[in-house]
Design an enzyme around this catalytic site. Structure first.
Site, mmCIF file in Angstrom:
data_model
loop_
_atom_site.group_PDB
_atom_site.id
_atom_site.type_symbol
_atom_site.label_atom_id
_atom_site.label_comp_id
_atom_site.label_asym_id
_atom_site.label_seq_id
_atom_site.Cartn_x
_atom_site.Cartn_y
_atom_site.Cartn_z
ATOM 1 N N HIS A 225 -20.628 -5.954 6.291
ATOM 2 C CA HIS A 225 -20.138 -7.068 6.135
ATOM 3 C C HIS A 225 -18.715 -7.011 5.366
ATOM 4 C CE1 HIS A 225 -19.510 -11.941 6.390
ATOM 5 N NE2 HIS A 225 -19.440 -11.464 5.022
ATOM 6 N N TYR A 229 -14.155 -8.194 5.047
ATOM 7 C CA TYR A 229 -13.149 -8.618 3.754
ATOM 8 C C TYR A 229 -11.942 -7.753 3.464
ATOM 9 C CZ TYR A 229 -16.267 -12.651 3.746
ATOM 10 O OH TYR A 229 -17.089 -13.700 4.341
ATOM 11 N N HIS A 376 -16.120 -14.914 18.648
ATOM 12 C CA HIS A 376 -16.080 -14.728 17.115
ATOM 13 C C HIS A 376 -15.147 -13.079 16.092
ATOM 14 C CE1 HIS A 376 -16.662 -15.395 12.602
ATOM 15 N NE2 HIS A 376 -16.967 -14.567 13.118
ATOM 16 N N PHE A 377 -15.786 -12.802 16.764
ATOM 17 C CA PHE A 377 -14.596 -10.933 15.824
ATOM 18 C C PHE A 377 -13.635 -11.008 16.182
ATOM 19 C CE2 PHE A 377 -14.830 -6.662 15.791
ATOM 20 C CZ PHE A 377 -15.350 -6.203 14.847
ATOM 21 N N HIS A 378 -13.335 -11.247 17.651
ATOM 22 C CA HIS A 378 -11.375 -11.615 18.288
ATOM 23 C C HIS A 378 -10.667 -12.483 17.728
ATOM 24 C CE1 HIS A 378 -13.312 -8.793 21.062
ATOM 25 N NE2 HIS A 378 -12.040 -8.387 21.301
ATOM 26 N N ARG A 441 -23.781 -9.607 24.641
ATOM 27 C CA ARG A 441 -22.896 -9.347 24.145
ATOM 28 C C ARG A 441 -22.921 -7.557 24.337
ATOM 29 N NH1 ARG A 441 -23.003 -7.897 17.657
ATOM 30 N NH2 ARG A 441 -21.145 -6.814 17.181
ATOM 31 N N ARG A 442 -21.710 -6.766 24.980
ATOM 32 C CA ARG A 442 -21.782 -5.686 25.080
ATOM 33 C C ARG A 442 -21.897 -5.680 26.343
ATOM 34 N NH1 ARG A 442 -23.873 -3.770 18.810
ATOM 35 N NH2 ARG A 442 -21.659 -4.309 18.643
#
Length: 551
Positions: A225, A229, A376-378, A441-442
């Site tokens: 996580h 950041y 979301h990741f993209h 996912r994936r």
């Protein structure tokens, strides 16, 4: 009248070090982008990979090269340039350490990439157990982390040298931000280093038969996580410090910028359990605690939004803007150095909202392990962060190579930014929608191709392929611009823009430089959030594992 600080340039010796990192980063972009295109084409159900290439091999290449290699090399290269520009030319020792770190990272990347290409490490970029890779893959990851530590140490020594030469003064804002990000990285990577060296590598070498998967995942997400950041804070550096100078304005508040970075350091690490909400073996009370800590990160995010749009409005009002949103018209939309990162800023609004869904104890159950998470990741990494990185490269690369961003390349960069936004609307939007319908996912299309539910996902998978294709075209444009700015653009002086705080801003207190305090609070929060859960995991380990502690 420009200040002395604004006339400073990155020393040519330091520029070579930064450029070495950028060369690796953009090679990773090219290869990882191609793997991403193949991935979405396979997901559409209308394309098959040629033998012997496998779907999860391509998926691992895409994740490792873009999620780990591109980001880490770009960030460290950018931060070396930022330290040289604001804290002064690197010492010979720091520069040698930087080169040592670079070569260790490059060798480690080559080792890991070789195993992935040989299909001996198709474990995705999260490399979860019980998926197992070749020992060379784990050895390569170790070298990447160690190399980044050495590079980070060189940056910290430059900051310490500046402090000694300027006692009682507040450090340059950009240097301060680099220090925060590297401290975050150094603390966070302890988790991934522990699981790789003490669990994965002995297991892969056959020294132990089993490992404790729960501890492995916990140590990974202790790192995973804050990794987000580590990606995001360099973009914040650009938004806070670089963009105000580019538009001709002032930084809204130096103190507010520093406080937001300190809060990210405090709240980004002890929150890994919110990625493990569905996993047994972790007491729900500790999950709830870390979910609460996760939502505290909203505070510095809102502070950042307030500061940035305060900067934009102050600039617009100075130019005579009227009305509530009249200042928007005054912004330099024809300058790719501003517009491309601004698209990333705007994208971070829906990305942040999606992140709150992912972190929620309840709503996470709806989207967990669906392609919503990928969408979301993209939005976060692949748009907000990466578009800002591209915007940085459009002035930093020519600054480092002694060239200039021409009008032609500026126009091409604007086209690239718009194409990226359009492609991501298609791809990420379709991922979010399909995720709400339960699309996993994936997984490749062939895994679910015969089911009625998979038929419902087909339009969204085709939209992903359309978006992915547009994004690949945008990547080609980025590579053309990078090659031009590195080798062929006209010689000249390209500014490394560093903003100054507004005259009306309050004086920055020295307490922000009290690292014993901030690191002490960080350690206390980590110990509070992880000590008892880890003791529980060790004490309640499966039979045959209790004596191994970590494995």
């Amino acid at each position: 009248m420009r200040s002395t600080t604004e006339k400073m340039k990155v020393d040519p010796r330091d520029a070579k070090l930064s450029m070495a990192h950028f060369y690796v980063a953009f090679i990773a972009l090219a290869l990882g982008g191609l793997a991403g295109l193949l991935q979405v084409l396979v997901r559409s159900g209308n394309f098959q990979l040629p033998a012997p290439i496998t779907y999860y091999q391509v998926l691992t290449v895409h994740g490792v090269l873009l999620g780990l290699v591109l980001t880490t090399f770009f960030i460290i290269g950018f931060q070396f340039a930022a330290m040289s520009r604001t804290a002064g030319t690197l010492s010979n020792g720091a520069r040698k350490s930087g080169w040592l770190g670079f070569w260790l990272m490059t060798i480690g990347t080559a080792m890991a990439a070789a195993m992935v290409l040989l299909n001996k490490a198709s474990v995705l970029f999260t490399f979860y157990a019980p998926l197992q890779a070749h020992p060379i893959f784990y050895g390569g990851l170790t070298l990447v982390v160690v190399g980044s530590w050495i590079g980070g140490g060189a940056m910290l020594t430059s900051y310490v040298r500046w402090r000694k030469q300027n006692p009682g003064k507040v450090s340059p804002l950009l240097s301060f931000m680099v220090v925060v990000n590297m401290l975050l990285w150094l603390v966070a990577t302890i988790g991934v280093a522990a699981t790789v060296l003490l669990q994965m590598l002995p297991w892969s070498l056959g020294l132990v038969d089993t490992i404790d998967v729960l501890i492995s995942r916990t140590l990974f997400w202790y790192f995973g996580h804050p990794l987000v950041y580590f990606w995001l804070l360099p973009a914040y550096m650009c938004w806070y410090v670089i963009i105000p100078r580019i538009i001709g304005g002032k930084i809204f508040s130096d103190s507010l910028a520093r406080m937001s970075f300190i809060l990210f350091l405090l709240f980004s690490i002890p929150v890994g359990f919110h990625h493990q909400l569905t996993e047994p073996g972790i007491d729900p009370a500790w999950k709830f605690l870390q979910v609460a800590l996760t939502f505290l990160v909203v505070i510095p995010s809102l502070m950042t939004a307030f500061s940035l749009f305060g900067t934009f409005e102050m600039y617009g009002r100075q130019k005579g803007a009227k009305g509530l949103f009249g200042w928007l018209k005054m912004l330099p939309w024809g300058d790719a150095r501003f517009t491309v990162p601004f698209i990333g800023m705007v994208t971070f609004i829906p990305a942040g909202a999606g992140g709150m869904v992912n972190a929620s104890h309840q709503m996470n159950q709806v989207v967990h392990n669906t392609i919503w998470v990928t969408g979301h990741f993209h939005l976060t990494l692949a748009t907000a962060v990466i578009l800002t990185f591209f915007g940085i490269s459009y002035w930093l690369i020519p600054h480092l190579t002694g060239r200039v961003l021409t009008k032609k390349m500026n126009k091409l960069a604007l086209i690239q930014g718009c194409l990226w936004a359009i492609g991501m609307i298609f791809m990420s939007g379709a991922m979010h929608a399909a995720g709400l319908l339960g699309a996993p996912r994936r997984s490749s299309f062939s895994t679910y191709g015969g089911s009625a539910q998979a038929t419902e996902w087909i339009p969204y998978q085709i939209a992903q392929a359309v978006g992915g294709t547009i994004l690949f075209v945008a990547i080609i444009l980025v590579l053309i611009i990078f090659i031009n700015l590195a080798f062929f653009a006209p010689k000249g002086e390209q500014e490394f823009p560093v903003g100054e705080a507004a005259e009306t801003a309050e004086k920055t207190p020295l307490i922000f430089e009290n690292w014993k305090l901030w690191l002490g609070v960080t350690v206390v929060l980590i110990l509070f959030a992880y000590t008892i859960p880890l003791i529980d995991m060790i004490q309640n380990a499966p039979p045959g594992q209790k004596g191994f502690k970590l494995w």
